[in-house]
Design a protein around this motif. Structure first.
Motif, PDB file in Angstrom:
ATOM      1  N   MET A 127       0.853  -1.178   0.000  1.00 54.82           N
ATOM      2  CA  MET A 127       0.000   0.000   0.000  1.00 54.82           C
ATOM      3  C   MET A 127       0.896   1.237   0.000  1.00 54.82           C
ATOM      4  SD  MET A 127      -2.838   1.322   2.818  1.00 54.82           S
ATOM      5  CE  MET A 127      -3.712  -0.187   2.839  1.00 54.82           C
ATOM      6  N   ASN A 128       0.596   2.160  -0.910  1.00 55.09           N
ATOM      7  CA  ASN A 128       1.339   3.417  -0.945  1.00 55.09           C
ATOM      8  C   ASN A 128       1.064   4.226   0.306  1.00 55.09           C
ATOM      9  OD1 ASN A 128       2.391   2.877  -3.479  1.00 55.09           O
ATOM     10  ND2 ASN A 128       0.694   3.858  -4.521  1.00 55.09           N
ATOM     11  N   LYS A 129       2.038   5.017   0.711  1.00 54.47           N
ATOM     12  CA  LYS A 129       1.904   5.802   1.933  1.00 54.47           C
ATOM     13  C   LYS A 129       0.938   6.977   1.750  1.00 54.47           C
ATOM     14  CE  LYS A 129       4.767   7.814   5.508  1.00 54.47           C
ATOM     15  NZ  LYS A 129       6.134   8.108   5.957  1.00 54.47           N
ATOM     16  N   TYR A 130       0.861   7.509   0.521  1.00 52.81           N
ATOM     17  CA  TYR A 130       0.013   8.665   0.244  1.00 52.81           C
ATOM     18  C   TYR A 130      -0.899   8.369  -0.939  1.00 52.81           C
ATOM     19  CZ  TYR A 130       3.428  10.923   3.199  1.00 52.81           C
ATOM     20  OH  TYR A 130       4.246  11.235   4.249  1.00 52.81           O
ATOM     21  N   LYS A 131      -2.012   9.095  -0.996  1.00 52.66           N
ATOM     22  CA  LYS A 131      -2.972   8.920  -2.088  1.00 52.66           C
ATOM     23  C   LYS A 131      -3.299  10.296  -2.655  1.00 52.66           C
ATOM     24  CE  LYS A 131      -6.087   5.836  -3.684  1.00 52.66           C
ATOM     25  NZ  LYS A 131      -5.824   4.480  -4.038  1.00 52.66           N
ATOM     26  N   ASP A 132      -3.184  10.448  -3.960  1.00 54.56           N
ATOM     27  CA  ASP A 132      -3.515  11.703  -4.635  1.00 54.56           C
ATOM     28  C   ASP A 132      -4.985  11.697  -5.029  1.00 54.56           C
ATOM     29  OD1 ASP A 132      -0.838  12.326  -4.460  1.00 54.56           O
ATOM     30  OD2 ASP A 132      -0.407  11.951  -6.579  1.00 54.56           O
ATOM     31  N   ILE A 133      -5.659  12.785  -4.698  1.00 54.20           N
ATOM     32  CA  ILE A 133      -7.065  12.956  -5.063  1.00 54.20           C
ATOM     33  C   ILE A 133      -7.151  14.183  -5.972  1.00 54.20           C
ATOM     34  CG2 ILE A 133      -9.395  13.418  -4.182  1.00 54.20           C
ATOM     35  CD1 ILE A 133      -8.311  10.650  -3.402  1.00 54.20           C
ATOM     36  N   HIS A 134      -7.754  14.005  -7.142  1.00 51.72           N
ATOM     37  CA  HIS A 134      -7.818  15.091  -8.116  1.00 51.72           C
ATOM     38  C   HIS A 134      -9.144  15.846  -8.084  1.00 51.72           C
ATOM     39  CE1 HIS A 134      -4.031  14.083 -10.247  1.00 51.72           C
ATOM     40  NE2 HIS A 134      -4.287  12.895  -9.712  1.00 51.72           N
ATOM     41  N   ALA A 135     -10.155  15.281  -7.475  1.00 51.92           N
ATOM     42  CA  ALA A 135     -11.482  15.906  -7.430  1.00 51.92           C
ATOM     43  C   ALA A 135     -11.672  16.643  -6.107  1.00 51.92           C
ATOM     44  CB  ALA A 135     -12.560  14.847  -7.595  1.00 51.92           C
ATOM     45  N   LYS A 136     -11.956  17.936  -6.218  1.00 57.15           N
ATOM     46  CA  LYS A 136     -12.121  18.762  -5.016  1.00 57.15           C
ATOM     47  C   LYS A 136     -13.275  18.268  -4.139  1.00 57.15           C
ATOM     48  CE  LYS A 136     -12.656  23.503  -3.473  1.00 57.15           C
ATOM     49  NZ  LYS A 136     -12.849  24.892  -3.879  1.00 57.15           N
ATOM     50  N   PHE A 137     -14.397  17.883  -4.753  1.00 62.58           N
ATOM     51  CA  PHE A 137     -15.551  17.411  -3.971  1.00 62.58           C
ATOM     52  C   PHE A 137     -15.182  16.173  -3.156  1.00 62.58           C
ATOM     53  CE2 PHE A 137     -16.019  14.415  -7.400  1.00 62.58           C
ATOM     54  CZ  PHE A 137     -16.563  13.296  -6.787  1.00 62.58           C
ATOM     55  N   LEU A 138     -14.355  15.323  -3.732  1.00 68.48           N
ATOM     56  CA  LEU A 138     -13.939  14.104  -3.047  1.00 68.48           C
ATOM     57  C   LEU A 138     -13.004  14.427  -1.884  1.00 68.48           C
ATOM     58  CD1 LEU A 138     -14.216  11.071  -3.102  1.00 68.48           C
ATOM     59  CD2 LEU A 138     -12.440  10.982  -4.839  1.00 68.48           C
ATOM     60  N   ALA A 139     -12.096  15.359  -2.097  1.00 64.15           N
ATOM     61  CA  ALA A 139     -11.187  15.780  -1.021  1.00 64.15           C
ATOM     62  C   ALA A 139     -11.979  16.399   0.127  1.00 64.15           C
ATOM     63  CB  ALA A 139     -10.168  16.779  -1.564  1.00 64.15           C
ATOM     64  N   GLU A 140     -12.988  17.198  -0.200  1.00 67.20           N
ATOM     65  CA  GLU A 140     -13.814  17.823   0.842  1.00 67.20           C
ATOM     66  C   GLU A 140     -14.604  16.780   1.620  1.00 67.20           C
ATOM     67  OE1 GLU A 140     -16.016  20.640  -1.482  1.00 67.20           O
ATOM     68  OE2 GLU A 140     -14.447  22.166  -1.300  1.00 67.20           O
ATOM     69  N   GLU A 141     -15.155  15.795   0.932  1.00 68.91           N
ATOM     70  CA  GLU A 141     -15.918  14.723   1.587  1.00 68.91           C
ATOM     71  C   GLU A 141     -15.020  13.912   2.522  1.00 68.91           C
ATOM     72  OE1 GLU A 141     -19.120  12.186   2.565  1.00 68.91           O
ATOM     73  OE2 GLU A 141     -19.219  14.008   1.348  1.00 68.91           O
ATOM     74  N   LEU A 142     -13.811  13.629   2.075  1.00 74.18           N
ATOM     75  CA  LEU A 142     -12.869  12.882   2.908  1.00 74.18           C
ATOM     76  C   LEU A 142     -12.477  13.685   4.150  1.00 74.18           C
ATOM     77  CD1 LEU A 142     -10.753  11.401   0.015  1.00 74.18           C
ATOM     78  CD2 LEU A 142     -12.044  10.055   1.688  1.00 74.18           C
ATOM     79  N   GLN A 143     -12.310  14.982   3.991  1.00 78.13           N
ATOM     80  CA  GLN A 143     -11.999  15.829   5.138  1.00 78.13           C
ATOM     81  C   GLN A 143     -13.174  15.863   6.119  1.00 78.13           C
ATOM     82  OE1 GLN A 143     -10.608  19.286   2.749  1.00 78.13           O
ATOM     83  NE2 GLN A 143      -8.940  19.309   4.242  1.00 78.13           N
ATOM     84  N   MET A 144     -14.396  15.909   5.605  1.00 77.34           N
ATOM     85  CA  MET A 144     -15.567  15.905   6.481  1.00 77.34           C
ATOM     86  C   MET A 144     -15.649  14.601   7.269  1.00 77.34           C
ATOM     87  SD  MET A 144     -18.640  17.974   4.539  1.00 77.34           S
ATOM     88  CE  MET A 144     -18.953  16.697   3.375  1.00 77.34           C
ATOM     89  N   ARG A 145     -15.103  13.532   6.714  1.00 73.85           N
ATOM     90  CA  ARG A 145     -15.104  12.234   7.406  1.00 73.85           C
ATOM     91  C   ARG A 145     -13.916  12.088   8.357  1.00 73.85           C
ATOM     92  NH1 ARG A 145     -17.840   7.597   4.236  1.00 73.85           N
ATOM     93  NH2 ARG A 145     -19.399   8.702   3.044  1.00 73.85           N
TER      94      ARG A 145
END
Length: 61
Positions: free
Chosen positions: A1-19
């Motif tokens: 498993m990679n240590k970091y994951k790149d997210i390109h969609a802003k809505f997805l990054a915001e949802e993950l932060q809310m979680r």
């Protein structure tokens, strides 16, 4: 498993932060500098939430 994951969609990054997933850093997108890439630490909980969000999104679209 990679240590970091790149997210390109802003809505997805915001949802993950809310979680509760902490944003590690934001970098410019190399292909299009008008956009940003949101970098998160990759954990089992992160993967579970990412999978759940993507499955839910497929049901809506």
């Amino acid at each position: 498993m990679n240590k970091y994951k790149d997210i390109h969609a802003k809505f997805l990054a915001e949802e993950l932060q809310m979680r509760g997933h902490a944003l590690f850093k934001v970098v410019p997108n190399r292909k299009n500098t008008d956009y940003k890439v949101y970098v998160f630490r990759n954990t089992p909980e992160f993967d579970n939430d990412l999978t759940e969000i993507n499955k839910r999104r497929k049901l809506i679209v």
